[in-house]
Design a protein around this motif. Sequence first.
Motif, PDB file in Angstrom:
ATOM      1  N   THR A  90     -11.412  13.761   5.368  1.00  0.00           N
ATOM      2  CA  THR A  90     -10.809  13.139   6.547  1.00  0.00           C
ATOM      3  C   THR A  90     -11.845  12.975   7.656  1.00  0.00           C
ATOM      4  O   THR A  90     -12.756  13.791   7.801  1.00  0.00           O
ATOM      5  CB  THR A  90      -9.629  13.975   7.107  1.00  0.00           C
ATOM      6  OG1 THR A  90     -10.089  15.265   7.474  1.00  0.00           O
ATOM      7  CG2 THR A  90      -8.503  14.079   6.111  1.00  0.00           C
ATOM      8  N   LEU A  91     -11.670  11.921   8.405  1.00  0.00           N
ATOM      9  CA  LEU A  91     -12.464  11.693   9.603  1.00  0.00           C
ATOM     10  C   LEU A  91     -11.577  10.998  10.616  1.00  0.00           C
ATOM     11  O   LEU A  91     -10.492  10.513  10.289  1.00  0.00           O
ATOM     12  CB  LEU A  91     -13.736  10.887   9.308  1.00  0.00           C
ATOM     13  CG  LEU A  91     -13.617   9.445   8.782  1.00  0.00           C
ATOM     14  CD1 LEU A  91     -13.518   8.450   9.923  1.00  0.00           C
ATOM     15  CD2 LEU A  91     -14.830   9.117   7.949  1.00  0.00           C
ATOM     16  N   VAL A  92     -12.038  10.970  11.840  1.00  0.00           N
ATOM     17  CA  VAL A  92     -11.317  10.276  12.903  1.00  0.00           C
ATOM     18  C   VAL A  92     -12.255   9.235  13.491  1.00  0.00           C
ATOM     19  O   VAL A  92     -13.379   9.552  13.870  1.00  0.00           O
ATOM     20  CB  VAL A  92     -10.849  11.244  14.004  1.00  0.00           C
ATOM     21  CG1 VAL A  92     -10.219  10.471  15.164  1.00  0.00           C
ATOM     22  CG2 VAL A  92      -9.854  12.253  13.452  1.00  0.00           C
ATOM     23  N   GLU A  93     -11.796   7.994  13.505  1.00  0.00           N
ATOM     24  CA  GLU A  93     -12.534   6.936  14.196  1.00  0.00           C
ATOM     25  C   GLU A  93     -12.032   6.884  15.630  1.00  0.00           C
ATOM     26  O   GLU A  93     -10.826   6.815  15.862  1.00  0.00           O
ATOM     27  CB  GLU A  93     -12.315   5.580  13.531  1.00  0.00           C
ATOM     28  CG  GLU A  93     -13.042   5.401  12.236  1.00  0.00           C
ATOM     29  CD  GLU A  93     -12.871   4.002  11.637  1.00  0.00           C
ATOM     30  OE1 GLU A  93     -13.619   3.713  10.694  1.00  0.00           O
ATOM     31  OE2 GLU A  93     -12.013   3.222  12.097  1.00  0.00           O
ATOM     32  N   HIS A  94     -12.962   6.945  16.578  1.00  0.00           N
ATOM     33  CA  HIS A  94     -12.641   6.763  17.986  1.00  0.00           C
ATOM     34  C   HIS A  94     -12.972   5.300  18.292  1.00  0.00           C
ATOM     35  O   HIS A  94     -14.133   4.955  18.503  1.00  0.00           O
ATOM     36  CB  HIS A  94     -13.465   7.710  18.858  1.00  0.00           C
ATOM     37  CG  HIS A  94     -13.343   9.147  18.456  1.00  0.00           C
ATOM     38  ND1 HIS A  94     -12.188   9.882  18.635  1.00  0.00           N
ATOM     39  CD2 HIS A  94     -14.225   9.970  17.840  1.00  0.00           C
ATOM     40  CE1 HIS A  94     -12.375  11.101  18.182  1.00  0.00           C
ATOM     41  NE2 HIS A  94     -13.595  11.188  17.680  1.00  0.00           N
TER      42      HIS A  94
END
Length: 163
Positions: A90-94
């Motif tokens: 998982t990753l979060v794109e800002h």
Amino acid sequence: MKHIFTLLIIVFSATLSAQTKQNHIPVSKSIVGIWRLIDERTLANGESIKIVTGDYKVINADGTYYTFVTWPNQTTIAQYGSYEIESDSTLVEHIIENVLHPRLSGRDSPIKYSLIDENTMRIAWSYNFDGNVWINEKWIRLPLAVPARASGVKLLHPGTQKQ
């Protein structure tokens, strides 16, 4: 084709400041790289076909990313921002700005990802941010290679051109 070469020159120029070999996009084995969206469809007869899109994602080692779209007569940046890896899947794109889907601008987008192999990545992102609707995508890494043919024109290597 000219726009794709322009895109690649811009992307590779942006990576020239990397100090170590592992920071160079062309030799990365991680999610860092230049990726192209591939759409796979199954025909009525059961045959699977691969549709190559004009959508590219550049994931930089410094935690930034850009999405480019090649249109018939131009190439544009569609989205850019930064990302944080939260786990091995998982990753979060800002998202700083997304011109194709402006409602995504200024938002954080959770991304599920998996590297199928070093050149194939599957991602899923929640379209409505509540996790009820997920968009699944397949991305392939652009190779460091000279194409044998481009738009029906045979490419000549330096030194082989007629004077």
